[in-house]
Scaffold this motif. Structure first.
Motif, PDB file in Angstrom:
ATOM      1  N   ASN A 154       3.056  30.949   0.171  1.00 49.23           N
ATOM      2  CA  ASN A 154       3.402  31.961   0.682  1.00 49.23           C
ATOM      3  C   ASN A 154       4.705  32.243   1.323  1.00 49.23           C
ATOM      4  O   ASN A 154       5.403  33.286   1.326  1.00 49.23           O
ATOM      5  N   HIS A 155       5.254  31.153   1.918  1.00 49.78           N
ATOM      6  CA  HIS A 155       6.687  31.214   2.456  1.00 49.78           C
ATOM      7  C   HIS A 155       7.711  31.393   1.227  1.00 49.78           C
ATOM      8  O   HIS A 155       8.618  32.150   1.695  1.00 49.78           O
ATOM      9  N   ALA A 156       7.455  30.835   0.231  1.00 52.41           N
ATOM     10  CA  ALA A 156       8.647  30.967  -0.931  1.00 52.41           C
ATOM     11  C   ALA A 156       8.349  32.285  -1.332  1.00 52.41           C
ATOM     12  O   ALA A 156       9.383  32.920  -1.729  1.00 52.41           O
ATOM     13  N   THR A 157       7.029  32.931  -1.265  1.00 54.00           N
ATOM     14  CA  THR A 157       7.066  34.358  -1.855  1.00 54.00           C
ATOM     15  C   THR A 157       7.611  35.289  -1.094  1.00 54.00           C
ATOM     16  O   THR A 157       8.419  36.164  -1.462  1.00 54.00           O
ATOM     17  N   ALA A 161      10.841  37.655  -2.032  1.00 55.38           N
ATOM     18  CA  ALA A 161      10.935  39.037  -2.041  1.00 55.38           C
ATOM     19  C   ALA A 161      11.663  39.656  -0.827  1.00 55.38           C
ATOM     20  O   ALA A 161      12.279  40.665  -1.378  1.00 55.38           O
ATOM     21  N   SER A 162      11.907  39.181   0.218  1.00 53.71           N
ATOM     22  CA  SER A 162      13.014  39.370   0.977  1.00 53.71           C
ATOM     23  C   SER A 162      14.278  39.431   0.645  1.00 53.71           C
ATOM     24  O   SER A 162      15.201  40.131   0.794  1.00 53.71           O
ATOM     25  N   ALA A 163      14.659  38.121  -0.114  1.00 57.73           N
ATOM     26  CA  ALA A 163      15.846  38.185  -0.480  1.00 57.73           C
ATOM     27  C   ALA A 163      16.386  38.982  -1.618  1.00 57.73           C
ATOM     28  O   ALA A 163      17.397  39.882  -1.620  1.00 57.73           O
ATOM     29  N   VAL A 164      15.197  39.500  -2.608  1.00 52.14           N
ATOM     30  CA  VAL A 164      15.509  40.575  -3.691  1.00 52.14           C
ATOM     31  C   VAL A 164      15.649  41.855  -3.026  1.00 52.14           C
ATOM     32  O   VAL A 164      16.586  42.457  -3.439  1.00 52.14           O
ATOM     33  N   LEU A 205      19.037  31.103   0.950  1.00 53.52           N
ATOM     34  CA  LEU A 205      18.394  31.086   2.105  1.00 53.52           C
ATOM     35  C   LEU A 205      16.747  30.878   1.373  1.00 53.52           C
ATOM     36  O   LEU A 205      16.006  30.128   1.841  1.00 53.52           O
ATOM     37  N   ALA A 206      16.504  31.809   0.594  1.00 52.09           N
ATOM     38  CA  ALA A 206      15.275  31.823  -0.269  1.00 52.09           C
ATOM     39  C   ALA A 206      14.965  30.500  -0.971  1.00 52.09           C
ATOM     40  O   ALA A 206      13.862  29.757  -0.850  1.00 52.09           O
ATOM     41  N   LEU A 207      15.822  30.074  -1.662  1.00 55.55           N
ATOM     42  CA  LEU A 207      15.917  28.771  -2.286  1.00 55.55           C
ATOM     43  C   LEU A 207      15.718  27.532  -1.303  1.00 55.55           C
ATOM     44  O   LEU A 207      14.816  26.761  -1.767  1.00 55.55           O
ATOM     45  N   LEU A 208      16.475  27.647  -0.185  1.00 50.32           N
ATOM     46  CA  LEU A 208      16.234  26.548   0.815  1.00 50.32           C
ATOM     47  C   LEU A 208      14.857  26.449   1.457  1.00 50.32           C
ATOM     48  O   LEU A 208      14.462  25.437   1.557  1.00 50.32           O
ATOM     49  N   MET A 209      14.383  27.830   1.509  1.00 55.65           N
ATOM     50  CA  MET A 209      13.026  27.862   2.207  1.00 55.65           C
ATOM     51  C   MET A 209      12.058  27.340   1.359  1.00 55.65           C
ATOM     52  O   MET A 209      11.121  26.703   1.672  1.00 55.65           O
ATOM     53  N   ALA A 210      12.320  27.479   0.009  1.00 56.64           N
ATOM     54  CA  ALA A 210      11.064  27.185  -0.965  1.00 56.64           C
ATOM     55  C   ALA A 210      11.327  25.551  -0.792  1.00 56.64           C
ATOM     56  O   ALA A 210      10.249  24.886  -0.976  1.00 56.64           O
ATOM     57  N   PHE A 211      12.478  25.084  -0.945  1.00 60.97           N
ATOM     58  CA  PHE A 211      12.649  23.508  -1.246  1.00 60.97           C
ATOM     59  C   PHE A 211      12.099  22.973   0.215  1.00 60.97           C
ATOM     60  O   PHE A 211      11.632  21.802   0.112  1.00 60.97           O
ATOM     61  N   GLY A 229       5.816  30.809  -6.118  1.00 56.93           N
ATOM     62  CA  GLY A 229       6.018  31.774  -5.013  1.00 56.93           C
ATOM     63  C   GLY A 229       7.310  32.408  -5.418  1.00 56.93           C
ATOM     64  O   GLY A 229       7.246  33.672  -4.905  1.00 56.93           O
ATOM     65  N   LEU A 230       8.275  31.839  -5.435  1.00 56.91           N
ATOM     66  CA  LEU A 230       9.552  32.605  -5.777  1.00 56.91           C
ATOM     67  C   LEU A 230       9.427  33.755  -6.886  1.00 56.91           C
ATOM     68  O   LEU A 230      10.025  34.757  -6.732  1.00 56.91           O
ATOM     69  N   ALA A 231       8.965  33.106  -8.015  1.00 56.69           N
ATOM     70  CA  ALA A 231       8.952  34.305  -9.078  1.00 56.69           C
ATOM     71  C   ALA A 231       7.981  35.469  -8.722  1.00 56.69           C
ATOM     72  O   ALA A 231       8.258  36.622  -9.008  1.00 56.69           O
TER      73      ALA A 231
END
Length: 213
Positions: A111-114, A118-121, A137-143, A159-161
């Protein structure tokens, strides 16, 4: 879940344990509170767009709404897949840096990555220049979700996708209708409504079509 994903999870969590304690604590805080940065940026994007044309404000308002929709989609998938957390399921893995979520709080997708994607886009569509901040930031959150040990790499990748796709499609499909709503709000008799919509451009837009005349 494949053997490669488990091995990659072990490698990343092993790397996490090898980093300095101050960095581990920093990532522990960021993985939980980092999403607040996006919330602040949503407010900044809305405030900035109040001075712009109706379409710009529509995108800025739709961005957080699309993020909420992406979260719902993620939760629906999560409730149907029922994948156990790697901090409980992967044998031989080091202890997660944060408490492993309880059984029933499923792992796939993240959910965090999602939310981060979504926020970044959404923010990038509303404020293109800020994409240089929001995407990393989104990539770092996912990592960070794998780093602290609570998600598999494939959880955050999907989640990122999901977040990016839902946010992009939602904003693109709804921006026309949103712009028409903004035009109506800027001509409203309510001071609160007009304040929310701002005093940006109204003339030059068709009241029905939401396009420049």
């Amino acid at each position: 879940m494949g053997i490669f994903d488990s091995d990659l999870y072990r490698d990343i969590t092993g790397f996490a344990h090898d980093t300095p304690s101050w960095f581990q604590h920093l990532m522990e805080v960021f993985t939980e509170l980092g999403l607040l940065v996006f919330a602040v940026l949503f407010v900044a994007a809305w405030w900035r767009a109040r001075r712009g044309d109706p379409r710009a404000l529509a995108v800025a308002v739709l961005a957080p709404l699309a993020t909420g929709l992406a979260y719902v989609c993620s939760e629906l998938v999560k409730s149907g897949v029922d994948e156990e957390r790697p901090c409980r399921a992967v044998s031989g893995a080091l202890t997660s840096l944060v408490a492993c979520p309880p059984h029933g709080d499923w792992s796939f997708p993240s959910n965090h990555a999602t939310i981060a994607a979504a926020s970044a886009v959404g923010l990038t569509l509303a404020w293109p220049a800020i994409g240089r901040l929001t995407v990393p930031l989104a990539l770092l959150m996912a990592f960070s979700r794998v780093f602290v040990g609570v998600h598999y790499p494939h959880d955050v990748a999907v989640g990122l996708a999901v977040g990016a796709l839902v946010s992009f499609v939602t904003v693109r499909l709804c921006v026309g209708s949103g712009a028409r709503v903004v035009v109506a709000m800027r001509g409203s008799g309510s001071g609160v409504v007009r304040w929310f919509a701002g005093s940006g451009v109204v003339s030059g837009y068709a009241a029905v079509g939401g396009h420049r005349r």
